[in-house]
Design an enzyme around this catalytic site. Sequence first.
Site, PDB file in Angstrom:
ATOM      1  N   TYR A  82      -7.164   4.071  12.101  1.00 55.16           N
ATOM      2  CA  TYR A  82      -6.882   2.646  12.315  1.00 55.16           C
ATOM      3  C   TYR A  82      -6.624   2.365  13.800  1.00 55.16           C
ATOM      4  O   TYR A  82      -7.287   1.518  14.400  1.00 55.16           O
ATOM      5  CB  TYR A  82      -5.670   2.258  11.476  1.00 55.16           C
ATOM      6  CG  TYR A  82      -5.292   0.796  11.544  1.00 55.16           C
ATOM      7  CD1 TYR A  82      -6.070  -0.181  10.917  1.00 55.16           C
ATOM      8  CD2 TYR A  82      -4.133   0.385  12.213  1.00 55.16           C
ATOM      9  CE1 TYR A  82      -5.698  -1.524  10.965  1.00 55.16           C
ATOM     10  CE2 TYR A  82      -3.759  -0.951  12.255  1.00 55.16           C
ATOM     11  CZ  TYR A  82      -4.545  -1.896  11.631  1.00 55.16           C
ATOM     12  OH  TYR A  82      -4.186  -3.230  11.678  1.00 55.16           O
ATOM     13  N   VAL A  85       7.506  -4.912   3.874  1.00 57.92           N
ATOM     14  CA  VAL A  85       8.066  -6.166   3.341  1.00 57.92           C
ATOM     15  C   VAL A  85       7.665  -6.342   1.873  1.00 57.92           C
ATOM     16  O   VAL A  85       8.515  -6.631   1.012  1.00 57.92           O
ATOM     17  CB  VAL A  85       7.614  -7.376   4.193  1.00 57.92           C
ATOM     18  CG1 VAL A  85       8.057  -8.677   3.552  1.00 57.92           C
ATOM     19  CG2 VAL A  85       8.169  -7.270   5.608  1.00 57.92           C
ATOM     20  N   SER A  86       6.382  -6.134   1.574  1.00 55.44           N
ATOM     21  CA  SER A  86       5.934  -6.302   0.182  1.00 55.44           C
ATOM     22  C   SER A  86       6.560  -5.243  -0.726  1.00 55.44           C
ATOM     23  O   SER A  86       6.960  -5.537  -1.855  1.00 55.44           O
ATOM     24  CB  SER A  86       4.407  -6.262   0.103  1.00 55.44           C
ATOM     25  OG  SER A  86       3.895  -5.414   1.085  1.00 55.44           O
ATOM     26  N   GLY A 140      -9.641   3.204  15.888  1.00 57.31           N
ATOM     27  CA  GLY A 140     -10.709   2.271  15.493  1.00 57.31           C
ATOM     28  C   GLY A 140     -10.503   0.919  16.165  1.00 57.31           C
ATOM     29  O   GLY A 140     -11.439   0.320  16.711  1.00 57.31           O
ATOM     30  N   LYS A 141      -9.248   0.454  16.165  1.00 57.93           N
ATOM     31  CA  LYS A 141      -8.941  -0.848  16.785  1.00 57.93           C
ATOM     32  C   LYS A 141      -9.053  -0.766  18.307  1.00 57.93           C
ATOM     33  O   LYS A 141      -9.438  -1.735  18.956  1.00 57.93           O
ATOM     34  CB  LYS A 141      -7.529  -1.285  16.382  1.00 57.93           C
ATOM     35  CG  LYS A 141      -7.410  -1.713  14.925  1.00 57.93           C
ATOM     36  CD  LYS A 141      -8.021  -3.085  14.707  1.00 57.93           C
ATOM     37  CE  LYS A 141      -7.806  -3.564  13.287  1.00 57.93           C
ATOM     38  NZ  LYS A 141      -8.341  -4.911  13.057  1.00 57.93           N
ATOM     39  N   ASP A 158       4.997   8.028  12.558  1.00 59.96           N
ATOM     40  CA  ASP A 158       5.547   6.681  12.316  1.00 59.96           C
ATOM     41  C   ASP A 158       6.180   6.169  13.615  1.00 59.96           C
ATOM     42  O   ASP A 158       7.099   6.801  14.138  1.00 59.96           O
ATOM     43  CB  ASP A 158       6.626   6.796  11.218  1.00 59.96           C
ATOM     44  CG  ASP A 158       6.942   5.454  10.579  1.00 59.96           C
ATOM     45  OD1 ASP A 158       6.342   4.440  10.988  1.00 59.96           O
ATOM     46  OD2 ASP A 158       7.787   5.434   9.667  1.00 59.96           O
ATOM     47  N   PRO A 159       5.688   5.049  14.177  1.00 56.68           N
ATOM     48  CA  PRO A 159       6.300   4.554  15.420  1.00 56.68           C
ATOM     49  C   PRO A 159       7.796   4.270  15.211  1.00 56.68           C
ATOM     50  O   PRO A 159       8.192   3.685  14.206  1.00 56.68           O
ATOM     51  CB  PRO A 159       5.524   3.263  15.702  1.00 56.68           C
ATOM     52  CG  PRO A 159       4.224   3.439  15.005  1.00 56.68           C
ATOM     53  CD  PRO A 159       4.531   4.240  13.774  1.00 56.68           C
ATOM     54  N   ASP A 169      15.423   7.813   8.085  1.00 58.35           N
ATOM     55  CA  ASP A 169      16.812   7.316   8.011  1.00 58.35           C
ATOM     56  C   ASP A 169      16.901   5.790   8.111  1.00 58.35           C
ATOM     57  O   ASP A 169      17.990   5.226   8.001  1.00 58.35           O
ATOM     58  CB  ASP A 169      17.678   8.001   9.085  1.00 58.35           C
ATOM     59  CG  ASP A 169      17.226   7.644  10.506  1.00 58.35           C
ATOM     60  OD1 ASP A 169      16.319   6.791  10.658  1.00 58.35           O
ATOM     61  OD2 ASP A 169      17.786   8.223  11.461  1.00 58.35           O
TER      62      ASP A 169
HETATM   63  P1  NAD Z   1      -5.671  -7.544   4.362  1.00 53.37           P
HETATM   64  O1  NAD Z   1      -5.929  -6.179   3.843  1.00 53.37           O
HETATM   65  O2  NAD Z   1      -4.993  -8.503   3.452  1.00 53.37           O
HETATM   66  O3  NAD Z   1      -7.025  -8.212   4.851  1.00 53.37           O
HETATM   67  C1  NAD Z   1      -8.147  -7.503   5.277  1.00 53.37           C
HETATM   68  C2  NAD Z   1      -9.360  -8.094   4.577  1.00 53.37           C
HETATM   69  O4  NAD Z   1     -10.533  -7.432   5.047  1.00 53.37           O
HETATM   70  C3  NAD Z   1      -9.321  -7.894   3.066  1.00 53.37           C
HETATM   71  O5  NAD Z   1      -9.656  -9.093   2.411  1.00 53.37           O
HETATM   72  C4  NAD Z   1     -10.357  -6.798   2.823  1.00 53.37           C
HETATM   73  O6  NAD Z   1     -10.930  -6.859   1.538  1.00 53.37           O
HETATM   74  C5  NAD Z   1     -11.347  -7.090   3.926  1.00 53.37           C
HETATM   75  N1  NAD Z   1     -12.168  -5.927   4.303  1.00 53.37           N
HETATM   76  C6  NAD Z   1     -11.762  -4.646   4.527  1.00 53.37           C
HETATM   77  N2  NAD Z   1     -12.808  -3.878   4.859  1.00 53.37           N
HETATM   78  C7  NAD Z   1     -13.910  -4.689   4.856  1.00 53.37           C
HETATM   79  C8  NAD Z   1     -15.280  -4.478   5.103  1.00 53.37           C
HETATM   80  N3  NAD Z   1     -15.767  -3.263   5.439  1.00 53.37           N
HETATM   81  N4  NAD Z   1     -16.129  -5.539   5.003  1.00 53.37           N
HETATM   82  C9  NAD Z   1     -15.666  -6.767   4.661  1.00 53.37           C
HETATM   83  N5  NAD Z   1     -14.354  -7.032   4.412  1.00 53.37           N
HETATM   84  C10 NAD Z   1     -13.501  -5.997   4.510  1.00 53.37           C
HETATM   85  O7  NAD Z   1      -4.852  -7.360   5.717  1.00 53.37           O
HETATM   86  P2  NAD Z   1      -4.310  -8.445   6.749  1.00 53.37           P
HETATM   87  O8  NAD Z   1      -2.884  -8.155   6.988  1.00 53.37           O
HETATM   88  O9  NAD Z   1      -4.703  -9.814   6.333  1.00 53.37           O
HETATM   89  O10 NAD Z   1      -5.091  -8.022   8.071  1.00 53.37           O
HETATM   90  C11 NAD Z   1      -6.153  -8.805   8.601  1.00 53.37           C
HETATM   91  C12 NAD Z   1      -6.519  -8.305   9.993  1.00 53.37           C
HETATM   92  O11 NAD Z   1      -5.382  -8.453  10.862  1.00 53.37           O
HETATM   93  C13 NAD Z   1      -6.912  -6.827  10.040  1.00 53.37           C
HETATM   94  O12 NAD Z   1      -7.974  -6.670  10.943  1.00 53.37           O
HETATM   95  C14 NAD Z   1      -5.667  -6.150  10.567  1.00 53.37           C
HETATM   96  O13 NAD Z   1      -5.982  -4.965  11.262  1.00 53.37           O
HETATM   97  C15 NAD Z   1      -5.096  -7.215  11.483  1.00 53.37           C
HETATM   98  N6  NAD Z   1      -3.642  -7.051  11.660  1.00 53.37           N
HETATM   99  C16 NAD Z   1      -2.760  -7.423  10.681  1.00 53.37           C
HETATM  100  C17 NAD Z   1      -1.404  -7.232  10.875  1.00 53.37           C
HETATM  101  C18 NAD Z   1      -0.371  -7.643   9.851  1.00 53.37           C
HETATM  102  O14 NAD Z   1       0.818  -7.384  10.071  1.00 53.37           O
HETATM  103  N7  NAD Z   1      -0.708  -8.288   8.755  1.00 53.37           N
HETATM  104  C19 NAD Z   1      -0.938  -6.644  12.058  1.00 53.37           C
HETATM  105  C20 NAD Z   1      -1.879  -6.264  13.012  1.00 53.37           C
HETATM  106  C21 NAD Z   1      -3.222  -6.491  12.814  1.00 53.37           C
HETATM  107  N1  UDP Z   2       8.552   1.823   5.289  1.00 54.97           N
HETATM  108  C1  UDP Z   2       9.606   2.229   4.490  1.00 54.97           C
HETATM  109  N2  UDP Z   2       9.482   2.085   3.140  1.00 54.97           N
HETATM  110  C2  UDP Z   2       8.388   1.569   2.537  1.00 54.97           C
HETATM  111  C3  UDP Z   2       7.288   1.161   3.360  1.00 54.97           C
HETATM  112  C4  UDP Z   2       7.409   1.322   4.739  1.00 54.97           C
HETATM  113  O1  UDP Z   2      10.628   2.689   4.987  1.00 54.97           O
HETATM  114  O2  UDP Z   2       8.375   1.467   1.289  1.00 54.97           O
HETATM  115  C5  UDP Z   2       8.690   1.935   6.750  1.00 54.97           C
HETATM  116  C6  UDP Z   2       7.567   2.732   7.426  1.00 54.97           C
HETATM  117  O3  UDP Z   2       7.908   4.104   7.467  1.00 54.97           O
HETATM  118  C7  UDP Z   2       7.551   2.104   8.813  1.00 54.97           C
HETATM  119  C8  UDP Z   2       7.977   0.661   8.565  1.00 54.97           C
HETATM  120  O4  UDP Z   2       8.603   0.631   7.297  1.00 54.97           O
HETATM  121  O5  UDP Z   2       8.516   2.714   9.654  1.00 54.97           O
HETATM  122  C9  UDP Z   2       6.814  -0.324   8.581  1.00 54.97           C
HETATM  123  O6  UDP Z   2       5.824   0.150   7.703  1.00 54.97           O
HETATM  124  P1  UDP Z   2       4.526  -0.691   7.323  1.00 54.97           P
HETATM  125  O7  UDP Z   2       3.704   0.196   6.448  1.00 54.97           O
HETATM  126  O8  UDP Z   2       4.908  -2.013   6.790  1.00 54.97           O
HETATM  127  O9  UDP Z   2       3.789  -0.999   8.701  1.00 54.97           O
HETATM  128  P2  UDP Z   2       3.493  -0.188  10.051  1.00 54.97           P
HETATM  129  O10 UDP Z   2       4.074   1.196   9.975  1.00 54.97           O
HETATM  130  O11 UDP Z   2       2.009  -0.161  10.131  1.00 54.97           O
HETATM  131  O12 UDP Z   2       4.136  -1.002  11.090  1.00 54.97           O
END
Ligand code: NAD
Ligand code: UDP
Length: 324
Positions: free
Chosen positions: A147, A190-191, A150-151, A275-276, A208
Amino acid sequence: MSNIKRILVTGGAGFLGSHICDRLVEQGHDVICLDNFFTSQKSNVMHLLGRPNFELIRHDVTHPIWLEVDEIYNAACPAAPGHYQFNPIKTMKTSVMGAINVLGMAKRCRAKVLQFSTSEVYGDPEVHPQPETYKGSVNPIGPRACYDEGKRAAETLFFDYHRSNRVNIRVVRIFNTYGPRMHPFDGRVVSNFIRQALRGEDITIFGDGSQTRSFCYVDDLVEGIIRMMNGPDGFVGPVNLGNPGEFTILQLAEEVLSLTGSKSRIVHKAGLQDDPMQRQPVIELARSKLGWEPRVALREGLKKTIEYFRSIDMESFRAPTPNY
Ligand code: NAD
Ligand code: UDP
């Protein structure tokens, strides 16, 4: 001259993409939502299906597609760690080939194209908080690399198409965003915590709980993204979009317990590799160039998100991966 544009939103059925579609449809634009539904389902955009200015296409961005558009929001990519680690090679392909395909389309159509990049380009940062000038600390061979790298590669492609082919680009680096339409089984913190609290299950903290994140409510983020797409000519980014309010994961768990009134217990599980430990955006650039800053406090945003999770039938959601 009409201000109505034809706009493609890749990943448009996802959490963030569906909110972007809502805003653009309301503004009267012709919106094409493209998604392969890997991590989302049609329910996020069902309410838009009857609208004359909304179309839905099932397509995978790793394959080219021929469309005529004025603007592209490139959001397609699995974003939750459990989702992007499920098939890491596909995740890298989605970022890189997806970027090549939308950039090629933008070049041919002379469209403006905005990339949904991420704070993950900073990896596990040694600089805190993170300004856009920080170049990051990413493990290129770790479980998050598909990820993060890739980004990063997608950002490189965006800037090379801009420099070599004059493609009109915008790049935003999004920090952890939450809100209604998050997938209940995406495994993000969060979810996970809200789902666990509402079901009376244990709240799982990895490590922790002292690691930090800065959580931005979805409405604030969408406002920032739309402003960036329509921002000053020549301001291509990258620009951080996020809420500077920083919380430990333990604080988040306690907030969710207090707001839901749940009797769930907090349990600690093994910490995750790479994990950051901390993450907080510097948003001075977004403030000065876009006049943007977030307005919704964590407690308020969590209340709205909890309300959403109470309103849905979680069992009707297909978990894309077993990683929640
Ligand atoms: P999400 O998983 O809900 O949305 C991603 C969408 O892309 C989904 O609908 C999925 O089905 C679709 N998808 C995945 N692979 C695909 C493919 N190969 N072809 C077509 N569709 C494809 O996640 P999100 O949180 O809505 O994230 C959306 C964008 O924002 C992503 O690019 C993610 O990297 C970026 N982003 C989100 C967050 C966040 O906190 N939500 C943070 C940083 C970056
Ligand atoms: N995390 C956690 N419990 C969970 C899911 C995530 O403690 O059930 C922690 C995870 O280890 C990370 C932070 O919450 O330190 C954020 O995780 P998330 O997967 O939401 O996003 P990201 O690590 O990509 O910021």
